[in-house]
Design an enzyme around this catalytic site. Structure first.
Site, PDB file in Angstrom:
ATOM      1  N   LYS A 267       0.960  -1.381   0.165  1.00 44.59           N
ATOM      2  CA  LYS A 267      -0.042   0.021   0.106  1.00 44.59           C
ATOM      3  C   LYS A 267       0.803   1.210  -0.098  1.00 44.59           C
ATOM      4  CE  LYS A 267      -3.806  -2.000   2.414  1.00 44.59           C
ATOM      5  NZ  LYS A 267      -4.959  -1.806   1.510  1.00 44.59           N
ATOM      6  N   ARG A 341     -10.150 -11.660   1.632  1.00 44.78           N
ATOM      7  CA  ARG A 341     -10.979 -12.716   1.215  1.00 44.78           C
ATOM      8  C   ARG A 341     -10.342 -13.986   0.986  1.00 44.78           C
ATOM      9  NH1 ARG A 341     -11.438  -9.551  -4.595  1.00 44.78           N
ATOM     10  NH2 ARG A 341     -11.005  -7.913  -2.717  1.00 44.78           N
TER      11      ARG A 341
HETATM   12  N1  BES Z   1      -8.382  -4.029   4.199  1.00 43.37           N
HETATM   13  C1  BES Z   1      -8.069  -3.683   2.962  1.00 43.37           C
HETATM   14  C2  BES Z   1      -9.645  -2.824   2.864  1.00 43.37           C
HETATM   15  C3  BES Z   1      -9.656  -1.299   3.077  1.00 43.37           C
HETATM   16  C4  BES Z   1      -8.922  -0.661   2.680  1.00 43.37           C
HETATM   17  C5  BES Z   1     -10.366  -0.825   4.418  1.00 43.37           C
HETATM   18  C6  BES Z   1      -8.954   0.900   2.921  1.00 43.37           C
HETATM   19  C7  BES Z   1     -10.504   0.294   4.888  1.00 43.37           C
HETATM   20  C8  BES Z   1      -9.788   1.140   4.221  1.00 43.37           C
HETATM   21  C9  BES Z   1      -8.312  -4.838   2.196  1.00 43.37           C
HETATM   22  O1  BES Z   1      -7.301  -5.820   2.283  1.00 43.37           O
HETATM   23  C10 BES Z   1      -7.656  -4.413   0.642  1.00 43.37           C
HETATM   24  O2  BES Z   1      -6.667  -3.901   0.744  1.00 43.37           O
HETATM   25  N2  BES Z   1      -8.549  -4.210  -0.217  1.00 43.37           N
HETATM   26  C11 BES Z   1      -8.242  -3.950  -1.540  1.00 43.37           C
HETATM   27  C12 BES Z   1      -8.872  -4.759  -2.326  1.00 43.37           C
HETATM   28  C13 BES Z   1      -8.323  -4.612  -3.978  1.00 43.37           C
HETATM   29  C14 BES Z   1      -6.961  -4.931  -3.974  1.00 43.37           C
HETATM   30  C15 BES Z   1      -9.230  -5.450  -4.865  1.00 43.37           C
HETATM   31  C16 BES Z   1      -8.978  -2.533  -1.874  1.00 43.37           C
HETATM   32  O3  BES Z   1     -10.159  -2.311  -1.466  1.00 43.37           O
HETATM   33  O4  BES Z   1      -8.341  -1.645  -2.210  1.00 43.37           O
HETATM   34 MN    MN Z   2      -5.650  -5.689   1.896  1.00 44.53          MN
END
Ligand code: BES
Ligand code: MN
Ligand code: ZN
Length: 484
Positions: A267, A341
């Site tokens: 990230k 997931r």
């Molecule tokens: N934990 C995150 C989701 C999230 C992101 C929650 C920001 C709260 C704030 C999850 O694991 C994630 O990174 N999801 C990605 C999925 C994508 C790579 C398909 C997302 O939502 O960007």
């Molecule tokens: Mn994630």
């Protein structure tokens, strides 16, 4: 904590009194003694007082009640749970300074049905952050006793107990959620689970599966996510049998990613600290279990937590890797940041062994759900419409709302791939739904609902960032069967 009492009439012996002032200027009660009413009306007239919902006006007197807090509420016939809770939360903000005095809160008759939600809103400010400061937490001067005054109906005592238990559960969920990742690893989460069971007078059973046992079960998706981390994963199994261990349970499944760096698909640096909250689904299960232990309802509920870190390292999953889930289905990991997931997939497979009546997973799963719903509601997806409707109603009653998104078959093809049974990523469309579609492929043997709580589990407001304890209230409301 037994701060709350119910009373049908106001006794002037209280130090502090709270009273709603409706936007149509009527003081929201007939429960006060005449002289006090007259005095209040005089104050309101003299200052030409009108208060917006949640606005407070405080004045002091030389006889009891020594302090009166007037709070703006919606006109009685228009009042909703949301505006009522907004007003109650505004009052709650004043309570940590109440000098341990006694307090009487006059509850308008029509707000009686929201008793449990009223207690939850009052308790929202009883929680303090900063437990890791050298000096520890500031002692709060919370009221010594809070009496809720209204012509209560017969079931009020049970509703009060329910509200208190949920508030205690929310408190635990917030505490765990706010812990930084170095103070809340999978191992520490497992220790917390054992502690909860130990203090449950035998009502709650906990099994902790370690890395070896997780391997033996073939949970290749959970292991895949954890393989880049120095911390080993845990799989936590809560069993609350409430005296009815032979009935089919409702199984809660929580995403317990104690830190989500994104892995190799790392990230950006901005606000990455908030990914300590990526275990809020797991934390909500702790809160629910705590509330159940306190209320001891005759229901059968299990809680499964897939706890791991998601870290980059030489051992980490790489984009394109194909891993094998516990179900045998293979997954192409196109983005290691779509890890939630993956860990849920194996937990959902494990859930089938309980022959559950229903399975509900809780996960901070997608940023896209924040774009869609903000903090107004958690996203709900389900393969069973009756279950979805029950949960929606529970959310409405608890003031902790859900909103349903579709899981139509058309969306499923977005996660097809030539290299495995499915990919862990679709394209840029419908990202919350494709996450739901992925989970649906593992939740095939039972009625199942998925709650995406990425927008509701914590508030992301700079220095005010804080866990919220959502959706504990909705889940307990649902589990206790208060939904019709
Ligand atoms: N934990 C995150 C989701 C999230 C992101 C929650 C920001 C709260 C704030 C999850 O694991 C994630 O990174 N999801 C990605 C999925 C994508 C790579 C398909 C997302 O939502 O960007
Ligand atoms: Mn994630
Ligand atoms: Zn995540």
């Amino acid at each position: 904590m037994n701060t709350y009492q119910l009373a049908n009439a106001f006794t002037a012996a209280t130090d502090i009194m709270v009273l709603g002032l409706a936007t149509d200027k009527q003081v929201a009660t007939t429960l006060l003694p005449m002289p006090l009413m007259t005095e209040l009306h005089a104050v309101i007239e003299r200052h030409a007082l009108t208060l917006n919902v949640g606005q407070c006006y405080v004045f002091c007197r030389t006889t009891a009640p020594y302090k009166i807090i007037l709070v703006g509420v919606e006109a009685l016939e228009k009042m909703t749970l949301q505006t009522w809770q907004k007003a109650v939360k505004a009052v709650a903000k004043l309570l940590p300074d109440s000098n341990r005095q006694s307090l009487a809160f006059i509850v308008p008759e029509m707000a009686q049905v929201w008793l449990s939600a009223t207690v939850i809103a009052l308790e929202s400010e009883h929680y303090q952050q900063g437990q890791l400061k050298k000096a520890g937490l500031n002692p709060s001067a919370w009221p010594s006793a809070i009496t809720l005054v209204s012509p209560w109906s017969a079931d009020a005592a049970a509703m009060l107990a329910q509200g208190q238990a949920i508030a205690n559960g929310i408190h635990l969920t917030k505490t765990l959620g706010d812990l930084p990742a170095n103070h809340c690893t999978p191992r520490i989460l497992a220790e917390e689970a054992l502690l909860l069971a130990k203090n449950s007078q035998g009502l709650l059973e906990v099994d902790i599966l370690d890395e070896q046992q997780i391997k033996a079960l073939g949970m290749g998706c959970l292991l895949g996510v954890s393989q880049g981390s120095l911390e080993s994963p845990r799989f936590i199994v809560f069993k609350y049998a409430g005296g009815v261990p032979t009935t089919d349970p409702i199984v809660l499944v929580g995403k317990g990613v104690t830190f989500d760096s994104g892995g190799i698909s790392i990230k950006g640096g901005s606000r990455m600290d908030e990914m300590k909250y990526d275990m809020c689904g797991a934390a909500a299960i702790f809160g629910v279990m705590k509330a159940l232990v306190e209320l001891q309802p005759a229901i059968h509920v299990c809680g499964l937590i897939a706890a791991t870190e998601n870290m980059p390292s030489g051992a980490a999953l790489k984009p394109g890797d194909v891993i094998t889930s516990m179900s045998g289905l293979t997954v192409e990991v196109l983005n290691t940041d779509a890890e939630g997931r993956l860990v849920l997939a194996d937990a959902l497979t494990y859930a089938a062994r309980f022959k559950p009546k229903a399975v509900i997973d809780l996960a901070t799963l997608t940023g896209a759900i924040i774009v869609a719903l903000g903090s107004g509601a958690s996203g709900l997806m389900s393969n069973n419409e009756a279950l979805a409707q029950h949960l929606l109603r529970a959310g409405t009653m608890a003031g902790d709302r859900l909103w349903q998104l579709p899981l139509w078959d058309e969306y499923q093809e977005l996660i097809d791939t030539p290299f495995a049974d499915m990919a862990n990523l679709g394209n840029d469309e419908a990202k919350s739904i494709t996450a739901g579609c992925f989970l649906a492929r593992f939740a095939t043997e039972y009625a199942w609902a998925h709650l995406d709580i990425a927008g509701t589990a914590w508030v992301a407001a700079g220095k005010k960032r804080a866990a919220t304890g959502r959706p504990v209230a909705t889940l307990v409301e649902y589990l206790l069967g208060n939904v019709v």
